[in-house]
Design an enzyme around this catalytic site. Structure first.
Site, PDB file in Angstrom:
ATOM      1  N   ASP A   1       0.806  -1.220   0.000  1.00 11.56           N
ATOM      2  CA  ASP A   1       0.000   0.000   0.000  1.00 11.56           C
ATOM      3  C   ASP A   1       0.842   1.273   0.000  1.00 11.56           C
ATOM      4  O   ASP A   1       0.294   2.376   0.042  1.00 11.56           O
ATOM      5  CB  ASP A   1      -0.930   0.014   1.213  1.00 11.56           C
ATOM      6  CG  ASP A   1      -2.062  -0.982   1.081  1.00 11.56           C
ATOM      7  OD1 ASP A   1      -2.284  -1.484  -0.041  1.00 11.56           O
ATOM      8  OD2 ASP A   1      -2.724  -1.276   2.093  1.00 11.56           O
ATOM      9  N   ARG A  14       0.183  -1.477   7.678  1.00  8.50           N
ATOM     10  CA  ARG A  14       0.811  -0.301   7.061  1.00  8.50           C
ATOM     11  C   ARG A  14       1.774   0.414   8.000  1.00  8.50           C
ATOM     12  O   ARG A  14       2.408   1.402   7.599  1.00  8.50           O
ATOM     13  CB  ARG A  14      -0.267   0.680   6.583  1.00  8.50           C
ATOM     14  CG  ARG A  14      -1.202   0.111   5.528  1.00  8.50           C
ATOM     15  CD  ARG A  14      -1.964   1.196   4.794  1.00  8.50           C
ATOM     16  NE  ARG A  14      -1.067   2.019   3.992  1.00  8.50           N
ATOM     17  CZ  ARG A  14      -1.477   3.064   3.261  1.00  8.50           C
ATOM     18  NH1 ARG A  14      -2.746   3.400   3.247  1.00  8.50           N
ATOM     19  NH2 ARG A  14      -0.599   3.759   2.564  1.00  8.50           N
ATOM     20  N   ARG A  21     -10.506   6.017   9.923  1.00 11.62           N
ATOM     21  CA  ARG A  21      -9.055   5.920  10.077  1.00 11.62           C
ATOM     22  C   ARG A  21      -8.545   6.938  11.110  1.00 11.62           C
ATOM     23  O   ARG A  21      -8.312   6.587  12.255  1.00 11.62           O
ATOM     24  CB  ARG A  21      -8.353   6.103   8.727  1.00 11.62           C
ATOM     25  CG  ARG A  21      -8.690   5.007   7.695  1.00 11.62           C
ATOM     26  CD  ARG A  21      -8.217   3.626   8.124  1.00 11.62           C
ATOM     27  NE  ARG A  21      -8.508   2.593   7.147  1.00 11.62           N
ATOM     28  CZ  ARG A  21      -7.740   2.281   6.115  1.00 11.62           C
ATOM     29  NH1 ARG A  21      -6.610   2.938   5.911  1.00 11.62           N
ATOM     30  NH2 ARG A  21      -8.085   1.318   5.283  1.00 11.62           N
ATOM     31  N   HIS A  54     -11.503   7.355   3.711  1.00  9.71           N
ATOM     32  CA  HIS A  54     -10.633   8.520   3.842  1.00  9.71           C
ATOM     33  C   HIS A  54     -11.331   9.740   3.250  1.00  9.71           C
ATOM     34  O   HIS A  54     -12.114   9.612   2.300  1.00  9.71           O
ATOM     35  CB  HIS A  54      -9.309   8.322   3.084  1.00  9.71           C
ATOM     36  CG  HIS A  54      -8.266   7.564   3.830  1.00  9.71           C
ATOM     37  ND1 HIS A  54      -7.392   6.703   3.200  1.00  9.71           N
ATOM     38  CD2 HIS A  54      -7.927   7.540   5.147  1.00  9.71           C
ATOM     39  CE1 HIS A  54      -6.566   6.186   4.095  1.00  9.71           C
ATOM     40  NE2 HIS A  54      -6.876   6.677   5.283  1.00  9.71           N
ATOM     41  N   CYS A  98      -4.988   9.231  -3.993  1.00  7.95           N
ATOM     42  CA  CYS A  98      -4.282   8.352  -3.053  1.00  7.95           C
ATOM     43  C   CYS A  98      -2.818   8.180  -3.426  1.00  7.95           C
ATOM     44  O   CYS A  98      -1.963   8.029  -2.562  1.00  7.95           O
ATOM     45  CB  CYS A  98      -4.961   6.986  -2.990  1.00  7.95           C
ATOM     46  SG  CYS A  98      -6.587   6.966  -2.221  1.00  7.95           S
TER      47      CYS A  98
END
Length: 295
Positions: A83, A108, A153, A182, A287
């Site tokens: 990611d 992550r 998140r 997000h 992103c």
């Protein structure tokens, strides 16, 4: 008595003239891209992924940024962190200061030190976080105000922290649809230059997906951005809001056709780039694009 002849004069409404501004971005080539775990509704490890296709699609975006005159920096991709291509989550940068992430999911977590090291080695004033945050995924600079997302998140305490780090007003917005986990999947900043006045000559500072937010957040967005573009659910579902803009050129999913038309009507130039392979990991154009705002 003679009745004067009447005529109808067509009224034309011209779209505002938009200006492209040179931007500086951080990207990461998806050399290790795959989907081997699930941390958002888009990720399904049972569905095969094609790393070569992901790299080719990413390369098209990278090449387009350079063609448009933008500066693109690269961070080295790390094995085991597929990611990392989603560099928007790697920090939030204003005025040469970088607020680095603290990821919610352990998958992550190892990315954060790599991003922090990159910022330090490139001369940024690097701030380590105390609170869980995922960088520009949940923090968007609109004019002089930081829009901050929460719900999936980044935590609310990170909104306070980011305001302290940058000395800016922070407006908290609550996301309620897990597909748009997000803030940058539900809001596109169309006029990315700091200090652009809200309600000024460039009226549509943002576009957003109303149903991604709770009712209080929708009220806030309507009050602050009455001229914003309201995107359709169909365009949201193809990650149409996950877009990058230089103030004139807006890079979007080619499948977000309704959004493209809305942009044209407002004087923007939509350009489609297909990142369908990277969408399998729950990411799109924005992103993959972290803005490096200098001093």
């Amino acid at each position: 008595m003679t009745t004067p002849a009447t005529s109808t004069v067509p009224v034309t409404t011209e779209a505002p003239v938009r200006t492209a501004h040179r931007r500086r971005y951080l990207m990461c080539k998806p050399e290790h891209f795959t989907v081997s775990y699930t941390i958002n509704p888009w990720m399904e490890p049972a569905n095969p992924t094609n790393t070569a296709k992901a790299v080719a699609q990413w390369q098209e975006l990278y090449d387009l940024y350079q063609k448009l005159g933008h500066e693109v920096e690269l961070i080295e991709p790390l094995p085991g962190f597929p990611d990392m291509v989603y560099t928007a989550n790697g920090g939030f940068v204003i005025g040469g200061r970088a607020y680095v992430p603290r990821f919610r999911f352990e998958q992550r977590g190892g990315e954060a030190p790599a991003f922090a090291d990159w910022f330090r080695s490139h001369g940024f004033d690097t701030v380590e976080p105390r609170e869980v945050n995922e960088g520009e995924g949940d923090f968007l600079l609109v004019g002089d105000v930081i829009l901050a997302g929460t719900g999936f998140r980044s935590t609310g305490d990170s909104h306070r922290e980011v305001g302290e780090v940058f000395g800016r007003e922070v407006v908290s917005l609550n996301l309620v649809d897990p597909r748009f986990y997000h803030l940058d999947t539900a809001i596109a900043v169309l006029d990315p230059v700091e200090g652009v006045a809200q309600g000024g000559p460039e009226h549509a500072t943002i576009a957003y997906l109303p149903h991604a937010f709770d009712e209080p957040s929708r009220r806030i967005l309507h009050e602050r951005f009455p001229d914003a573009i309201l995107a359709s659910e169909a365009d949201g579902e193809v990650f149409g809001m996950n877009a990058a803009s230089d103030g004139y050129n807006v890079i979007i999913s080619p499948r977000a056709t309704g959004f493209a038309q809305q942009l044209r009507e407002r004087g923007y130039n939509p350009i489609g780039v297909d990142l369908s392979e990277l969408l399998l990991g729950g990411g799109g154009i924005k992103c993959c694009t972290l803005e490096l705002r200098g001093a």
